[in-house]
Design a protein around this motif. Structure first.
Motif, mmCIF file in Angstrom:
data_model
loop_
_atom_site.group_PDB
_atom_site.id
_atom_site.type_symbol
_atom_site.label_atom_id
_atom_site.label_comp_id
_atom_site.label_asym_id
_atom_site.label_seq_id
_atom_site.Cartn_x
_atom_site.Cartn_y
_atom_site.Cartn_z
ATOM 1 N N LEU A 40 -12.956 -3.164 -1.624
ATOM 2 C CA LEU A 40 -11.835 -2.225 -1.775
ATOM 3 C C LEU A 40 -12.067 -1.328 -2.981
ATOM 4 O O LEU A 40 -12.625 -1.761 -3.995
ATOM 5 C CB LEU A 40 -10.530 -2.993 -1.970
ATOM 6 N N THR A 41 -11.638 -0.067 -2.873
ATOM 7 C CA THR A 41 -11.664 0.802 -4.046
ATOM 8 C C THR A 41 -10.582 0.321 -5.013
ATOM 9 O O THR A 41 -9.655 -0.409 -4.624
ATOM 10 C CB THR A 41 -11.383 2.253 -3.666
ATOM 11 N N PRO A 42 -10.654 0.709 -6.295
ATOM 12 C CA PRO A 42 -9.601 0.290 -7.243
ATOM 13 C C PRO A 42 -8.193 0.659 -6.761
ATOM 14 O O PRO A 42 -7.262 -0.152 -6.909
ATOM 15 C CB PRO A 42 -9.972 1.032 -8.523
ATOM 16 N N GLU A 43 -8.029 1.844 -6.183
ATOM 17 C CA GLU A 43 -6.694 2.240 -5.733
ATOM 18 C C GLU A 43 -6.258 1.414 -4.524
ATOM 19 O O GLU A 43 -5.095 0.993 -4.422
ATOM 20 C CB GLU A 43 -6.653 3.725 -5.394
ATOM 21 N N GLU A 44 -7.177 1.153 -3.592
ATOM 22 C CA GLU A 44 -6.845 0.275 -2.466
ATOM 23 C C GLU A 44 -6.455 -1.113 -2.954
ATOM 24 O O GLU A 44 -5.509 -1.726 -2.454
ATOM 25 C CB GLU A 44 -8.043 0.183 -1.509
ATOM 26 N N GLY A 45 -7.177 -1.608 -3.950
ATOM 27 C CA GLY A 45 -6.882 -2.928 -4.493
ATOM 28 C C GLY A 45 -5.483 -2.992 -5.101
ATOM 29 O O GLY A 45 -4.761 -3.980 -4.925
ATOM 30 N N ARG A 46 -5.097 -1.912 -5.831
ATOM 31 C CA ARG A 46 -3.754 -1.885 -6.417
ATOM 32 C C ARG A 46 -2.673 -1.871 -5.335
ATOM 33 O O ARG A 46 -1.636 -2.539 -5.465
ATOM 34 C CB ARG A 46 -3.607 -0.658 -7.328
ATOM 35 N N ILE A 47 -2.921 -1.101 -4.272
ATOM 36 C CA ILE A 47 -1.948 -1.048 -3.175
ATOM 37 C C ILE A 47 -1.803 -2.419 -2.520
ATOM 38 O O ILE A 47 -0.690 -2.875 -2.237
ATOM 39 C CB ILE A 47 -2.373 0.020 -2.144
ATOM 40 N N ILE A 48 -2.929 -3.094 -2.287
ATOM 41 C CA ILE A 48 -2.884 -4.428 -1.668
ATOM 42 C C ILE A 48 -2.142 -5.408 -2.566
ATOM 43 O O ILE A 48 -1.292 -6.191 -2.099
ATOM 44 C CB ILE A 48 -4.312 -4.941 -1.371
ATOM 45 N N ASP A 49 -2.413 -5.377 -3.852
ATOM 46 C CA ASP A 49 -1.722 -6.290 -4.783
ATOM 47 C C ASP A 49 -0.213 -6.050 -4.747
ATOM 48 O O ASP A 49 0.579 -6.999 -4.761
ATOM 49 C CB ASP A 49 -2.242 -6.083 -6.207
ATOM 50 N N LYS A 50 0.175 -4.769 -4.694
ATOM 51 C CA LYS A 50 1.602 -4.435 -4.644
ATOM 52 C C LYS A 50 2.224 -4.942 -3.344
ATOM 53 O O LYS A 50 3.352 -5.469 -3.346
ATOM 54 C CB LYS A 50 1.768 -2.914 -4.748
ATOM 55 N N LEU A 51 1.522 -4.792 -2.223
ATOM 56 C CA LEU A 51 2.044 -5.255 -0.937
ATOM 57 C C LEU A 51 2.174 -6.783 -0.909
ATOM 58 O O LEU A 51 3.144 -7.320 -0.352
ATOM 59 C CB LEU A 51 1.137 -4.783 0.203
ATOM 60 N N VAL A 52 1.219 -7.480 -1.511
ATOM 61 C CA VAL A 52 1.315 -8.946 -1.585
ATOM 62 C C VAL A 52 2.580 -9.343 -2.341
ATOM 63 O O VAL A 52 3.328 -10.241 -1.917
ATOM 64 C CB VAL A 52 0.065 -9.544 -2.260
ATOM 65 N N GLN A 53 2.862 -8.655 -3.451
ATOM 66 C CA GLN A 53 4.081 -8.934 -4.210
ATOM 67 C C GLN A 53 5.330 -8.668 -3.373
ATOM 68 O O GLN A 53 6.306 -9.415 -3.420
ATOM 69 C CB GLN A 53 4.111 -8.088 -5.482
ATOM 70 N N GLU A 54 5.301 -7.570 -2.599
ATOM 71 C CA GLU A 54 6.463 -7.198 -1.778
ATOM 72 C C GLU A 54 6.726 -8.259 -0.709
ATOM 73 O O GLU A 54 7.873 -8.667 -0.490
ATOM 74 C CB GLU A 54 6.219 -5.832 -1.111
ATOM 75 N N PHE A 55 5.684 -8.695 -0.019
ATOM 76 C CA PHE A 55 5.854 -9.666 1.068
ATOM 77 C C PHE A 55 6.248 -11.039 0.526
ATOM 78 O O PHE A 55 7.151 -11.689 1.064
ATOM 79 C CB PHE A 55 4.574 -9.773 1.901
#
Length: 636
Positions: free
Chosen positions: A358-373
């Motif tokens: 994952l690119t750094p920005e993709e990684g940040r988005i995934i981390d945020k989605l994990v927190q949301e779920f």
């Protein structure tokens, strides 16, 4: 020594049992009660599968119990009510609040109308309650009117009609105190609870339709009613997402966005897509067949899936590693030695040297989605319910229930699967899958989370059972690449030998029950039958999901198992709740009766009967312990 230890353990158990039944009289009373229960008719079981978020259709079938309520109304009233009057009564049972509001708007809500409706509802409830113990009925009665309803249900004519006049006085008081509407709501709810003793949901509550959260809310509100769930692949996907598995999370987003179900994500579960949408819009090109949002989701998904596959060579899914097979220069991909043109060349975040990173920005988005779920309380309550009431499979009353398949080889043997270093097959493999799913929710360990993704999509997963071609369906126009080979199970179980082998594997005598599946829509329109292998296998996915109606030709199957045998219901499409309320429009169903017993089935013929006989045996041991002085009795 072993016998002495066993005797000591038995005495410890009997001592605990004596706390509930402290003397011989209490034991006598309970034995008499349990023996009487054995001679009651078997409770009705209601089987549904593949709801796929179709809340209104689910609600109506839950309310009408797949026609069971109408059957009882017909039996109770015969020709004494017209078809229109029966329809009015049934709709009042299904939707009491809405039907009363409609009667009020039409100025039909006179005292006479209310009394007529109350009398009819009590008649239906009294007939249904006769199949259960008084104790069980009391537990089912809504709390607010428990005493009054209990009295009305057990009012019978006597020599001087004192009980009948008592009954009439109660009804009169209800009308006089303006509690009639609430009383009708309670009676309608009781009728629906008594009409079906047990609900089996054979998987796939989630995805496609937008009402899965409403279905789960409804199930939570009715948790007092006996319900079990056999997890489907779409349920497991959401379970994995709620536990924090990134690949499951991105797949949930992809599924719901493709079907236009933004609401379940944002409104029902409070999951924000703002950052993801912003990233997609500024990173990917618009104006192609695939939207920027789906492009962004696809690439992140295939990267995350690739990471799991590389971590788990035992999954045997290296043929699904396709990002490294893409040639960005000519926009093609190589699959099994053949190079296919892609429908887009827009892969700005794909690094050919590290295609699954994952690119750094993709990684940040995934981390945020994990927190949301993982942080959604509403979602957590729904997934908790799935775990409390669910499992990979269930054996009940000689029926074997599971959503997808028991993976098999072409020769009819059970497929061996590498499960964390141990090879498992058949029931042993299904037990492992159940255990690893619970571990994922309990511990959120990466190894268990990876298995949640595999259970969703793995071609040897009992919940999936097919080789999923998400990449090809996303990026290759040639539909010959889209074919998704199914596990041999699905073909083998059209014949008796495979079904018998599966039943033996799960401890069921072949021919004494049925395998009940969902997962694969029955294409009735093409002549497929849901009853296969001389009745050994029942496939009850007839297409609740509206998207499947043109393929299946119907709008879902449900199965009813009662004391008088089994009935398979093939349903026409449900129009709307409004149509049902305004015009008494019920779901029209075609009924197929089969497995009709030579005599009426009683509780003694069921698994519950086995459990009761075991309880009676324990009570007899306690009685003997009292009689011989091994345990002291408490004063009466």
């Amino acid at each position: 020594m072993i016998a002495a230890e066993r005797s000591e353990q038995t005495m410890k158990y009997l001592t605990l049992l004596s706390e509930k039944f402290p003397n011989q009289q209490a034991v006598f009373t309970e034995i008499i009660n349990l023996q009487a229960i054995l001679n009651l008719p078997k409770g009705t079981e209601h089987f549904m599968s593949d709801l796929h978020g179709e809340y209104e259709a689910f609600l109506h079938i839950l309310n009408n119990c797949s026609g069971v309520v109408r059957e009882h109304v017909d039996e109770d009233f015969g020709d004494s009510l017209s078809e229109r009057e029966k329809g009015e009564l049934c709709t009042l049972i299904y939707y009491p609040r809405e039907k009363i509001a409609l009667a009020r708007a039409a100025h039909q809500d006179s005292p006479t109308w209310y009394k007529t409706m109350l009398d009819q509802l009590i008649t239906v409830a009294r007939r249904l309650s006769s199949r259960y113990t008084r104790s069980k009925v009391r537990k089912a009665i809504p709390h607010d009117f428990a005493y009054i309803i209990d009295e009305l249900l057990h009012t019978h004519p006597d020599e001087n009609n004192y009980r009948v006049r008592y009954h009439e006085r109660i009804i009169g008081s209800i009308l006089e105190t303006d509690s009639t509407e609430d009383f009708i709501y309670s009676l309608a709810e009781l009728i629906k609870v008594l009409a079906v003793d047990h609900i089996h949901l054979v998987g796939d509550i989630f995805d496609r339709g937008g009402g899965a959260a409403k279905i789960m809310d409804r199930l939570l509100r009715c948790e007092h009613q006996r319900t079990d769930i056999q997890w489907g692949n779409h349920d497991i996907l959401w379970m994995g997402a709620a536990a924090g598995e990134p690949a499951c999370i991105v797949t949930v987003l992809r599924n719901n966005l493709r079907y236009g179900n933004f609401e379940i994500l944002e409104n029902d579960y409070g999951i924000s897509l703002r950052e993801l949408v912003s990233f997609a819009d500024r990173t990917y090109r618009a104006g192609e067949r695939i939207t920027p949002l789906i492009k962004a989701i696809n690439v992140m998904l295939f990267k995350l899936e690739g990471q799991i596959i590389l971590r788990h060579p035992e999954f045997d899914m290296h043929d699904r590693l396709l990002l490294d097979k893409i040639d960005l220069a000519d926009a093609t991909v190589e699959i099994d030695g053949t190079r296919w043109p892609l429908t887009t060349s827009d892969f700005p975040t794909l690094d050919p040297d590290s295609p699954y990173e994952l690119t750094p920005e993709e990684g940040r988005i995934i981390d945020k989605l994990v927190q949301e779920f993982t942080g959604s309380d509403h979602l957590r309550s729904h997934i908790d319910f799935l775990y409390r009431h669910g499992s990979m499979y269930l054996v009940r009353n000689s029926n074997l229930l599971f959503h997808g398949c028991v993976p098999m080889s072409a020769d009819g043997t059970f497929t061996n699967v590498n499960c964390l270093g141990t090879w498992r097959a058949g029931r042993d493999y299904m037990d492992f899958c159940d255990s690893i799913a619970r571990r994922a929710w309990r511990t959120r360990e990466q190894e268990a989370l990876d298995w949640m993704w595999y259970l969703w999509v793995g071609h040897k997963s009992p919940a999936s059972g097919r080789l999923v071609k998400t990449f090809e369906r996303s990026y290759i126009a040639d539909e010959s690449t889209w074919a998704e080979p199914m596990d041999p199970y699905f073909e083998l179980t059209r014949e008796v030998p495979a079904c018998d082998a599966i039943m033996r594997e799960f401890g069921i005598v072949p021919g004494s029950g049925h395998i009940i599946n969902g997962h694969t829509p029955v294409k009735t329109i093409k002549g497929e039958s849901p009853i296969r292998a001389d009745g050994r296998l029942l496939v009850i996915d007839g297409g609740f999901c509206q998207a499947y109606h043109p393929k299946t030709g119907i709008a879902g199957y449900t199965l009813i198992a009662s004391s008088r045998g089994m009935r398979l219901k093939a349903h026409e499409a449900f129009k709307s709740v409004e149509e049902a309320i305004m015009r008494n429009a019920d779901i029209q169903s075609e009924t197929t009766r089969f497995d009709v017993p030579t005599r009426r089935l009683m509780v003694s013929d069921t698994d519950t009967g086995e459990e009761i006989r075991a309880q009676i045996n324990d009570l007899r041991q306690l009685l003997e312990a009292y009689r011989t002085g091994q345990l002291p009795e408490a004063a009466r």
